[in-house]
Structures are given as structure tokens and as C-alpha cells.
Motif scaffolding. Structure first.
Motif, PDB file in Angstrom:
ATOM      1  N   LEU A   1      10.357  -9.337   2.496  1.00  0.00           N
ATOM      2  CA  LEU A   1       9.078  -8.634   1.941  1.00  0.00           C
ATOM      3  C   LEU A   1       9.385  -7.837   0.956  1.00  0.00           C
ATOM      4  CD1 LEU A   1       6.765  -8.979   5.065  1.00  0.00           C
ATOM      5  CD2 LEU A   1       6.629 -10.348   3.112  1.00  0.00           C
ATOM      6  N   LEU A   2      10.354  -6.617   1.187  1.00  0.00           N
ATOM      7  CA  LEU A   2      10.706  -5.779   0.517  1.00  0.00           C
ATOM      8  C   LEU A   2      11.120  -6.217  -1.058  1.00  0.00           C
ATOM      9  CD1 LEU A   2      12.352  -3.395   2.908  1.00  0.00           C
ATOM     10  CD2 LEU A   2      10.156  -3.094   1.968  1.00  0.00           C
ATOM     11  N   LYS A   3      12.058  -7.358  -1.041  1.00  0.00           N
ATOM     12  CA  LYS A   3      12.423  -7.737  -2.041  1.00  0.00           C
ATOM     13  C   LYS A   3      11.381  -8.532  -2.906  1.00  0.00           C
ATOM     14  CE  LYS A   3      15.806  -7.239  -3.608  1.00  0.00           C
ATOM     15  NZ  LYS A   3      16.334  -5.988  -4.375  1.00  0.00           N
ATOM     16  N   ASP A   4      10.238  -9.002  -2.291  1.00  0.00           N
ATOM     17  CA  ASP A   4       9.337  -9.762  -2.833  1.00  0.00           C
ATOM     18  C   ASP A   4       8.467  -9.010  -3.749  1.00  0.00           C
ATOM     19  OD1 ASP A   4      10.067 -12.346  -2.306  1.00  0.00           O
ATOM     20  OD2 ASP A   4       8.609 -12.574  -0.476  1.00  0.00           O
ATOM     21  N   ILE A   5       8.260  -7.842  -3.072  1.00  0.00           N
ATOM     22  CA  ILE A   5       7.080  -6.558  -3.843  1.00  0.00           C
ATOM     23  C   ILE A   5       8.036  -5.849  -4.864  1.00  0.00           C
ATOM     24  CG2 ILE A   5       5.972  -6.598  -1.467  1.00  0.00           C
ATOM     25  CD1 ILE A   5       7.072  -3.897  -0.990  1.00  0.00           C
ATOM     26  N   GLY A   6       9.361  -6.256  -4.873  1.00  0.00           N
ATOM     27  CA  GLY A   6      10.044  -5.444  -5.952  1.00  0.00           C
ATOM     28  C   GLY A   6      10.870  -4.149  -5.928  1.00  0.00           C
ATOM     29  N   VAL A   7      11.145  -4.143  -4.568  1.00  0.00           N
ATOM     30  CA  VAL A   7      12.089  -2.876  -4.139  1.00  0.00           C
ATOM     31  C   VAL A   7      13.410  -3.099  -4.930  1.00  0.00           C
ATOM     32  CG1 VAL A   7      13.084  -1.654  -2.290  1.00  0.00           C
ATOM     33  CG2 VAL A   7      10.966  -2.431  -2.224  1.00  0.00           C
ATOM     34  N   ARG A   8      13.983  -2.221  -5.518  1.00  0.00           N
ATOM     35  CA  ARG A   8      14.964  -2.443  -6.197  1.00  0.00           C
ATOM     36  C   ARG A   8      16.409  -2.499  -5.443  1.00  0.00           C
ATOM     37  NH1 ARG A   8      14.084   2.864  -9.919  1.00  0.00           N
ATOM     38  NH2 ARG A   8      12.770   3.204  -7.915  1.00  0.00           N
ATOM     39  N   HIS A   9      16.485  -1.468  -4.398  1.00  0.00           N
ATOM     40  CA  HIS A   9      17.683  -1.437  -3.575  1.00  0.00           C
ATOM     41  C   HIS A   9      17.372  -1.372  -1.874  1.00  0.00           C
ATOM     42  CE1 HIS A   9      21.570   0.699  -2.375  1.00  0.00           C
ATOM     43  NE2 HIS A   9      21.847  -0.431  -2.397  1.00  0.00           N
ATOM     44  N   VAL A  10      17.637  -2.528  -1.447  1.00  0.00           N
ATOM     45  CA  VAL A  10      17.521  -2.602  -0.132  1.00  0.00           C
ATOM     46  C   VAL A  10      18.625  -2.564   0.794  1.00  0.00           C
ATOM     47  CG1 VAL A  10      16.367  -4.272   1.710  1.00  0.00           C
ATOM     48  CG2 VAL A  10      15.147  -3.924  -0.411  1.00  0.00           C
ATOM     49  N   ILE A  11      18.671  -1.804   1.611  1.00  0.00           N
ATOM     50  CA  ILE A  11      19.940  -1.682   2.558  1.00  0.00           C
ATOM     51  C   ILE A  11      19.439  -1.978   3.971  1.00  0.00           C
ATOM     52  CG2 ILE A  11      21.872  -0.197   3.433  1.00  0.00           C
ATOM     53  CD1 ILE A  11      20.031   1.668   1.019  1.00  0.00           C
ATOM     54  N   ALA A  12      20.233  -3.139   4.511  1.00  0.00           N
ATOM     55  CA  ALA A  12      19.572  -3.544   5.715  1.00  0.00           C
ATOM     56  C   ALA A  12      20.529  -3.512   6.750  1.00  0.00           C
ATOM     57  CB  ALA A  12      19.334  -5.083   5.670  1.00  0.00           C
ATOM     58  N   LYS A  13      20.477  -3.212   7.914  1.00  0.00           N
ATOM     59  CA  LYS A  13      21.337  -3.010   9.215  1.00  0.00           C
ATOM     60  C   LYS A  13      21.258  -4.364   9.892  1.00  0.00           C
ATOM     61  CE  LYS A  13      21.482  -0.437  13.517  1.00  0.00           C
ATOM     62  NZ  LYS A  13      21.199  -1.490  14.518  1.00  0.00           N
ATOM     63  N   ALA A  14      22.472  -4.699   9.980  1.00  0.00           N
ATOM     64  CA  ALA A  14      22.939  -5.954  10.841  1.00  0.00           C
ATOM     65  C   ALA A  14      23.537  -5.574  12.215  1.00  0.00           C
ATOM     66  CB  ALA A  14      23.778  -6.793  10.080  1.00  0.00           C
ATOM     67  N   GLU A  15      23.090  -6.683  13.236  1.00  0.00           N
ATOM     68  CA  GLU A  15      23.584  -6.432  14.467  1.00  0.00           C
ATOM     69  C   GLU A  15      24.881  -6.984  14.782  1.00  0.00           C
ATOM     70  OE1 GLU A  15      21.831  -4.826  17.195  1.00  0.00           O
ATOM     71  OE2 GLU A  15      20.779  -3.835  15.501  1.00  0.00           O
ATOM     72  N   ASN A  16      25.021  -8.100  13.910  1.00  0.00           N
ATOM     73  CA  ASN A  16      26.158  -8.972  14.181  1.00  0.00           C
ATOM     74  C   ASN A  16      26.602  -9.796  13.070  1.00  0.00           C
ATOM     75  OD1 ASN A  16      24.405 -11.521  14.021  1.00  0.00           O
ATOM     76  ND2 ASN A  16      23.948 -10.963  16.395  1.00  0.00           N
TER      77      ASN A  16
ATOM     78  N   ASP B   1       0.860  -1.375   0.143  1.00  0.00           N
ATOM     79  CA  ASP B   1       0.086  -0.014  -0.013  1.00  0.00           C
ATOM     80  C   ASP B   1       0.838   1.205   0.145  1.00  0.00           C
ATOM     81  OD1 ASP B   1      -2.302  -1.507   0.034  1.00  0.00           O
ATOM     82  OD2 ASP B   1      -2.648  -1.158   2.102  1.00  0.00           O
ATOM     83  N   LEU B   2       2.015   0.977   0.766  1.00  0.00           N
ATOM     84  CA  LEU B   2       3.138   2.302   0.689  1.00  0.00           C
ATOM     85  C   LEU B   2       3.668   2.639  -0.784  1.00  0.00           C
ATOM     86  CD1 LEU B   2       4.346   1.963   4.339  1.00  0.00           C
ATOM     87  CD2 LEU B   2       2.793   3.818   3.419  1.00  0.00           C
ATOM     88  N   ASP B   3       3.551   1.683  -1.587  1.00  0.00           N
ATOM     89  CA  ASP B   3       4.295   1.791  -2.888  1.00  0.00           C
ATOM     90  C   ASP B   3       5.817   1.728  -2.769  1.00  0.00           C
ATOM     91  OD1 ASP B   3       4.369   1.690  -5.821  1.00  0.00           O
ATOM     92  OD2 ASP B   3       4.085   4.006  -5.873  1.00  0.00           O
ATOM     93  N   LEU B   4       6.422   0.800  -1.865  1.00  0.00           N
ATOM     94  CA  LEU B   4       7.679   1.039  -1.575  1.00  0.00           C
ATOM     95  C   LEU B   4       8.771   0.621  -2.719  1.00  0.00           C
ATOM     96  CD1 LEU B   4       7.988  -0.187   2.045  1.00  0.00           C
ATOM     97  CD2 LEU B   4       7.960   2.162   1.103  1.00  0.00           C
ATOM     98  N   ALA B   5       7.957  -0.006  -3.891  1.00  0.00           N
ATOM     99  CA  ALA B   5       8.702  -0.634  -5.083  1.00  0.00           C
ATOM    100  C   ALA B   5       9.133   0.607  -5.769  1.00  0.00           C
ATOM    101  CB  ALA B   5       8.128  -1.719  -5.724  1.00  0.00           C
ATOM    102  N   SER B   6       8.368   1.638  -5.813  1.00  0.00           N
ATOM    103  CA  SER B   6       8.716   3.067  -6.659  1.00  0.00           C
ATOM    104  C   SER B   6      10.112   3.796  -5.819  1.00  0.00           C
ATOM    105  CB  SER B   6       7.239   3.791  -6.549  1.00  0.00           C
ATOM    106  OG  SER B   6       6.972   4.467  -5.492  1.00  0.00           O
ATOM    107  N   PHE B   7      10.441   3.539  -4.871  1.00  0.00           N
ATOM    108  CA  PHE B   7      11.594   3.998  -4.152  1.00  0.00           C
ATOM    109  C   PHE B   7      12.835   3.897  -4.586  1.00  0.00           C
ATOM    110  CE2 PHE B   7       8.039   5.357  -1.412  1.00  0.00           C
ATOM    111  CZ  PHE B   7       8.251   6.459  -0.776  1.00  0.00           C
ATOM    112  N   ASP B   8      13.751   4.666  -4.670  1.00  0.00           N
ATOM    113  CA  ASP B   8      15.192   4.372  -5.125  1.00  0.00           C
ATOM    114  C   ASP B   8      15.754   3.463  -4.171  1.00  0.00           C
ATOM    115  OD1 ASP B   8      15.047   5.905  -7.426  1.00  0.00           O
ATOM    116  OD2 ASP B   8      14.995   7.720  -6.381  1.00  0.00           O
ATOM    117  N   HIS B   9      15.557   3.898  -2.947  1.00  0.00           N
ATOM    118  CA  HIS B   9      16.371   3.165  -1.729  1.00  0.00           C
ATOM    119  C   HIS B   9      15.341   2.849  -0.656  1.00  0.00           C
ATOM    120  CE1 HIS B   9      19.955   4.209  -3.932  1.00  0.00           C
ATOM    121  NE2 HIS B   9      19.415   5.448  -4.036  1.00  0.00           N
ATOM    122  N   VAL B  10      15.364   1.512  -0.099  1.00  0.00           N
ATOM    123  CA  VAL B  10      14.715   1.393   1.240  1.00  0.00           C
ATOM    124  C   VAL B  10      15.665   0.735   2.128  1.00  0.00           C
ATOM    125  CG1 VAL B  10      12.747   0.099   2.098  1.00  0.00           C
ATOM    126  CG2 VAL B  10      12.682   0.986  -0.054  1.00  0.00           C
ATOM    127  N   VAL B  11      15.514   1.461   3.484  1.00  0.00           N
ATOM    128  CA  VAL B  11      16.581   1.145   4.324  1.00  0.00           C
ATOM    129  C   VAL B  11      15.898   0.349   5.478  1.00  0.00           C
ATOM    130  CG1 VAL B  11      18.358   1.918   6.095  1.00  0.00           C
ATOM    131  CG2 VAL B  11      17.992   3.110   3.741  1.00  0.00           C
TER     132      VAL B  11
END
Length: 222
Positions: free
Chosen positions: A87-102, A61-71
Motif C-alpha cells: 500500500l505504501l508503494k501504491d500511494i507513492g512513498v519514495r523510500h520504504v524500509i521494511a523489517k523482516a522476521e525471516n 489521509d496521513l500524506d505519507l507520500a510526502s515523507f522522506d522515509h517510511v519504516v
């Protein structure tokens, strides 16, 4: 260039990233399921939404697939971080940056499709260690493949009042000078006859070992 960003999670990392992007005049949507956090940043973000990032329908619903970057800046809830990334990759987000704890969390995020995994605490500690060990290396960017770009302050009189051609940094030290900066000037791609002075800051590019070696030579006043 203005781009569109979405940040999922408004903890310390997410909120700091938001402020930096807004300061750089970028468009930023922030998402968190905590209404208080969202309300705190409504006047800062371009848009702020209360939503559960583990809800696929909400993400669509937020149309995140249209964003250049999702963090994905979710804090200690690694399960939520991993599921949101999937989920972000499944809905077609082009560039997902993810913060890791370890390290394990980083490996899993990479496996499930994150385009870039960051560990801010590790990177900050590494940068601080570099600054402590090489005090004249003002800024350092790892370009990958053992190459770096560094800003180095000239403190050695051996390099003073000499042109780039006389010092021949490329031949003698394996580096290319990208720019020279002082209190009253900035010279981009300087000519060979440009004179270097003590206190000038040189932006150089080359192999990481050569950047650090050159820093060690120019740091001492002789």
C-alpha cells in the motif's frame, strides 16, 4: 540534515528506532492501531496517530507520500507487514524500509517493492560476532561490493611513534586512513607526517579482508 520519518508499528524495534531518531533531532510520525502504544509515545514522537496501516485511505489521509522515509516496523504479523508495504508503494512513498522476521519474509518484502529490507536481530548478531572475533575493530560498516569502513584501535608497538608515511598503510595493507582519534584529538584526512601512537583509533576504508587483516596485526602488543 533533518528529514521526515514515519514509523508504522510501535513494537520493540519501532519504538527503539523512534527514540534514536528523536535523539538525532529528526521529525518522526508514529502509527499504530493500538491506542495504548500510541498514547505511550505521544510525548516522544513529533506526531503519534492511531490508525490501521492496512487501510489505504488512512495511509493517504496521513500524506505519507510526502515523507522522506517510511519504516514498516510491524512485528510478527507478516501478512500485515507485506500488505502495508504494498500500500505504501501504491500511494507513492519514495523510500520504504521494511523489517523482516525471516529470510522468506525478506524475499517477499523485496518482491512487493520494499526499497530496503532489514533484519535487526540478524544484523545485531552479525555485529556482535564481528566484535567478539575482532575486539580491536570498534566499529564496522559494510559498504557493499566487499568493501568496508572500520574503526581500529592500535595496540601493537610495531606501529607506535611512526608517521603514516613510514607505515605506508595504503601500499602495505591496501587501506586508506580517513581519520585518527585519540583521547585529546581528532584528525580528519591526516597528512602523511601525522604520527600514530598506541591507543589511537584509526578509521580506515578498503576491502573487507584487508580491514580485518590489518585489525589482526595491530591488536597484539609486541
Amino acid at each position: 540534515m533533518k528529514q521526515t520519518y514515519a514509523i508504522v508499528g510501535l513494537g520493540r524495534f519501532g519504538s527503539s528506532l523512534l527514540e534514536s531518531l528523536i535523539d538525532a533531532d529528526q521529525e518522526v510520525l508514529v502509527i499504530d492501531k493500538n491506542p495504548t502504544l500510541v498514547e505511550n509515545y505521544m510525548d516522544i514522537a513529533t506526531h503519534a496517530v492511531i490508525a490501521d496501516a492496512q487501510d489505504e485511505d488512512a495511509l493517504r489521509d496521513l500524506d505519507l507520500a510526502s515523507f522522506d522515509h517510511v519504516v514498516v516496523a510491524i512485528g510478527h504479523n507478516q501478512q500485515a507487514s507485506i500488505l502495508t508495504t504494498i500500500l505504501l508503494k501504491d500511494i507513492g512513498v519514495r523510500h520504504v524500509i521494511a523489517k523482516a522476521e525471516n529470510n522468506l519474509h525478506a524475499r517477499v518484502l523485496d518482491k512487493v517493492g520494499a526499497d530496503q529490507v532489514v533484519r535487526p536481530e540478524n544484523e545485531m548478531a552479525h555485529r556482535l560476532a564481528e566484535q567478539l572475533m575482532t575486539p580491536n575493530l570498534l566499529n564496522f560498516i559494510d559498504l557493499g561490493d566487499k568493501h568496508s569502513l572500520g574503526e581500529i584501535k592500535i595496540g601493537n608497538l610495531r606501529f607506535a611513534n611512526k608517521t603514516i608515511e613510514e607505515i605506508d598503510i595504503r601500499k602495505n595493507y591496501g587501506l586508506n586512513i580517513i581519520a585518527i582519534r585519540s583521547e585529546d584529538r581528532v584528525v580528519i584526512t591526516p597528512e602523511p607526517d601525522e604520527i600514530i601512537q598506541v591507543g589511537d583509533v584509526l578509521t580506515v576504508a578498503g576491502e573487507t579482508k584487508d580491514v580485518k587483516h590489518f585489525e589482526s596485526l595491530v591488536a597484539k602488543i609486541k
